[in-house]
Design an enzyme around this catalytic site. Structure first.
Site, PDB file in Angstrom:
ATOM      1  N   HIS A 151      -1.380   5.238  10.107  1.00 45.37           N
ATOM      2  CA  HIS A 151       0.326   5.055  10.356  1.00 45.37           C
ATOM      3  C   HIS A 151       0.340   7.246  10.390  1.00 45.37           C
ATOM      4  O   HIS A 151       1.000   7.681   9.894  1.00 45.37           O
ATOM      5  CB  HIS A 151       0.467   5.929   8.503  1.00 45.37           C
ATOM      6  CG  HIS A 151       0.644   4.532   7.387  1.00 45.37           C
ATOM      7  ND1 HIS A 151       0.277   4.015   7.595  1.00 45.37           N
ATOM      8  CD2 HIS A 151       2.047   3.770   7.644  1.00 45.37           C
ATOM      9  CE1 HIS A 151      -0.405   2.866   6.511  1.00 45.37           C
ATOM     10  NE2 HIS A 151       1.655   2.793   6.513  1.00 45.37           N
ATOM     11  N   HIS A 180      11.004  -3.613   3.846  1.00 44.23           N
ATOM     12  CA  HIS A 180      10.945  -2.115   3.720  1.00 44.23           C
ATOM     13  C   HIS A 180      11.762  -1.717   4.790  1.00 44.23           C
ATOM     14  O   HIS A 180      10.889  -1.914   5.959  1.00 44.23           O
ATOM     15  CB  HIS A 180      10.431  -1.593   2.744  1.00 44.23           C
ATOM     16  CG  HIS A 180       9.211  -1.022   3.461  1.00 44.23           C
ATOM     17  ND1 HIS A 180       8.158  -2.093   3.931  1.00 44.23           N
ATOM     18  CD2 HIS A 180       7.955  -0.036   3.585  1.00 44.23           C
ATOM     19  CE1 HIS A 180       6.904  -1.542   4.517  1.00 44.23           C
ATOM     20  NE2 HIS A 180       6.888  -0.519   4.024  1.00 44.23           N
ATOM     21  N   GLU A 199       4.311  -5.671   8.261  1.00 41.99           N
ATOM     22  CA  GLU A 199       3.443  -5.004   7.860  1.00 41.99           C
ATOM     23  C   GLU A 199       2.976  -5.839   7.629  1.00 41.99           C
ATOM     24  O   GLU A 199       2.167  -6.579   7.219  1.00 41.99           O
ATOM     25  CB  GLU A 199       2.859  -3.713   6.954  1.00 41.99           C
ATOM     26  CG  GLU A 199       3.316  -2.101   7.617  1.00 41.99           C
ATOM     27  CD  GLU A 199       3.215  -1.102   5.843  1.00 41.99           C
ATOM     28  OE1 GLU A 199       3.382   0.154   6.703  1.00 41.99           O
ATOM     29  OE2 GLU A 199       3.639  -1.533   4.897  1.00 41.99           O
ATOM     30  N   HIS A 245       0.625  -1.470  -0.191  1.00 41.59           N
ATOM     31  CA  HIS A 245       0.062   0.516   0.086  1.00 41.59           C
ATOM     32  C   HIS A 245       0.788   1.407   0.016  1.00 41.59           C
ATOM     33  O   HIS A 245       0.783   1.859   0.492  1.00 41.59           O
ATOM     34  CB  HIS A 245      -0.854   0.018   0.942  1.00 41.59           C
ATOM     35  CG  HIS A 245      -0.340  -0.344   2.744  1.00 41.59           C
ATOM     36  ND1 HIS A 245      -0.392  -0.549   3.675  1.00 41.59           N
ATOM     37  CD2 HIS A 245       0.804   0.818   3.063  1.00 41.59           C
ATOM     38  CE1 HIS A 245       0.067  -0.609   4.564  1.00 41.59           C
ATOM     39  NE2 HIS A 245       0.702   0.575   4.083  1.00 41.59           N
TER      40      HIS A 245
END
Lengths: 279, 122
Positions: free
Chosen positions: A59, A193, A240, A12
Site C-alpha cells: 500500500h 470495500h 484485494e 488486513h
C-alpha cells in the site's frame, strides 16, 4: 517434497493493528471479528507449519509509482515492516527463505510468469496484521516466509484468472521442493470495500458470500469476473480478493472449508476470515 | 493510451489507471515521502515549501491547501498515498469517507454499520 498443509485467509484492515495494540479484542466493536480467530489458533497449532507463502499487496510502503511490478516475489533473508506514515506500530521482522523463494521464482518463470524479484522488500500491514492475528503475542514468528506481492494499486491489474494461475504455479513449485517442510499459504485483504470516491463505504455481502462459497469448491468461478466487474461488485479496494484467489491456487486442486467468519463493518470493510484444508 | 474501454462507468467510482497515475505523480510522490517522520515534520513546518519541492500542480496544491480529498483524487491522488497525508491531519478513513460522500462522520459510520445489520452469522 514440501507439504501444503492448509490455506488461511483474512482481511488486513490497518485499524485491526490499532485494536491489537490497544488490547481491544473484547470490545463490542471488535469482538465479532476477533472471535473468529480462536479456530485459526487451534488450526495452526495442529498443523505446525514451518513456512508461509503469503500473497498480499503493498500500500505504498515498498513500491511507488516510479516502478510498480504486477507480481513481485520476495527473495530476502529477512523482511522488515516500517513506518507507514499514519501512526501504526512498527511490526516485528520476518525470517525469509531465499532458497525457496528462488525455487518458486524459477517455477514461475518456467510457467511463463515474469515476476519482479526482490532481495530487499519492506512488508506492510497487509502482511503483518494477518500474522499478528494468527500468532498473537509471540516473540518471533514460528514460520519463515516467502512474500508475493500483487499490484492492486494501479490499473491495469492482473486478471483473477491470471492470479489463480500464478498460485497454481506456486503450488507446482512447492510440490517439487525437495525439503520436508510444512507450508501454509496465506491470502490477505478484502473483502468488499471502497475507500475512495462518492461510493466510499460501499460493501457487498452477496458478492462476498459468492466468493467465500466458491473459493474452496470451484475457484475458477471467481475468474469469470473481469477486474472491472470485481470493482463494480466489490469496491475499488475489494480487488484485494486477487490475493485470496492466488493463495487458493497455491493450496492445490481440491480444498475443503474448515472455518469462516464474516463481519460488517471493520473500519470501512466487510471483514472475513477463512480456513481451507487440502482435500 | 488508445485502448477503448468498453466497460460502463461505475457510479461514484474512478479507477486509478495509468492516466491518473501520470496526472497524480507529484502529489502521490509527496504523500509517499510521508512514510518518513522527518518528511511529515518538514511538511508541517513549511507546507508551501514542501509542496513546491515535489512540484505539485496548481490543482493539487489547492486541494491540499483546502484539505479537499475529492479534489486530490480528481488531481490524480491515489487513496493509499493520500491516506498518509490525511494521517498528518488526523483524519482516518471514516473521516475521508464522510468528506467524499457529503455525510457527517456519524452518518458515514452509521451507513457502514447498517450494511451489516441483516447478516446471518455463519
Amino acid at each position: 517434497m514440501a507439504k501444503v498443509v492448509g490455506a488461511y485467509f483474512t482481511s488486513h484492515v490497518p485499524a485491526i493493528g490499532g485494536a491489537i495494540h490497544r488490547g481491544d479484542q473484547q470490545d463490542p466493536y471488535w469482538k465479532p471479528f476477533f472471535d473468529g480467530f480462536d479456530r485459526v489458533h487451534e488450526w495452526l497449532a495442529a498443523l505446525r507449519p514451518d513456512i508461509a507463502v503469503v500473497f498480499n499487496n503493498d500500500h505504498g510502503l515498498n513500491f511507488f509509482l516510479d516502478c510498480l511490478p504486477t507480481f513481485a516475489v520476495g527473495a530476502a533473508a529477512e523482511y522488515h515492516n516500517a513506518d507507514e506514515g499514519w501512526g501504526l506500530p512498527v511490526y516485528k521482522p520476518f525470517a525469509g527463505y531465499p532458497d525457496l523463494s528462488w525455487h518458486i521464482i524459477e517455477q514461475l518463470v518456467e510457467d511463463e510468469f515474469d515476476p519482479a524479484t526482490c532481495q530487499k522488500m519492506l512488508v506492510d500491514h497487509a502482511l503483518s496484521i494477518p500474522f499478528e492475528l494468527a500468532w498473537p503475542g509471540v516473540a518471533q514468528w514460528p514460520v519463515r516466509i516467502v512474500p508475493i506481492a500483487i499490484n492492486t494499486v494501479q490499473h491495469p491489474l492482473p486478471s483473477a484468472r491470471r492470479c489463480l494461475e500464478l498460485g497454481r504455479s506456486v503450488h507446482r513449485a512447492l510440490a517439487s521442493w525437495p525439503g520436508a517442510e510444512r507450508v501454509v499459504v496465506i491470502g490477505t485483504g478484502g473483502l468488499s470495500h471502497q475507500l475512495d470516491g462518492a461510493r466510499a463505504g460501499f460493501m457487498n455481502p452477496e458478492f462476498d458470500r459468492f466468493c467465500l462459497d466458491e473459493l474452496a469448491r470451484n475457484p475458477d468461478a471467481l475468474t469469470r469476473h473481469s477486474i472491472h466487474d470485481i470493482v463494480r461488485l466489490s469496491g475499488t479496494q475489494g480487488v484485494e480478493i486477487l490475493n485470496w484467489i492466488a493463495a487458493r491456487g497455491a493450496l492445490g486442486p481440491l480444498a475443503r472449508e474448515v472455518h469462516r467468519n464474516y463481519h460488517i463493518p471493520i473500519s470501512n470493510t466487510a471483514a472475513a476470515t477463512l480456513l481451507l484444508d487440502p482435500a | 493510451m488508445a485502448r477503448h474501454d468498453p466497460d460502463p462507468p461505475i457510479p461514484g467510482t474512478s479507477l486509478f489507471d495509468g492516466r491518473a497515475a501520470a496526472r497524480g505523480y507529484a502529489i502521490n510522490a509527496m504523500c509517499y515521502s510521508f512514510n518518513q517522520d522527518a518528511s511529515r515534520r518538514a511538511f508541517l513546518a513549511d507546507e508551501n515549501a514542501y509542496c513546491a519541492k515535489f512540484g505539485l500542480t496548481p490543482a493539487q496544491r489547492k486541494a491540499v491547501a483546502d484539505r479537499d480529498v475529492p479534489g486530490m483524487i480528481a488531481a490524480g491522488g491515489n487513496i493509499y498515498y493520500l491516506a498518509k497525508l490525511a494521517g498528518i491531519f488526523g483524519l482516518n478513513v471514516q473521516d475521508i469517507g464522510a468528506l467524499q460522500t457529503g455525510k457527517s462522520v456519524a452518518e458515514f459510520k452509521q451507513y457502514l454499520r447498517d450494511q451489516g445489520k441483516d447478516l446471518a452469522r455463519g
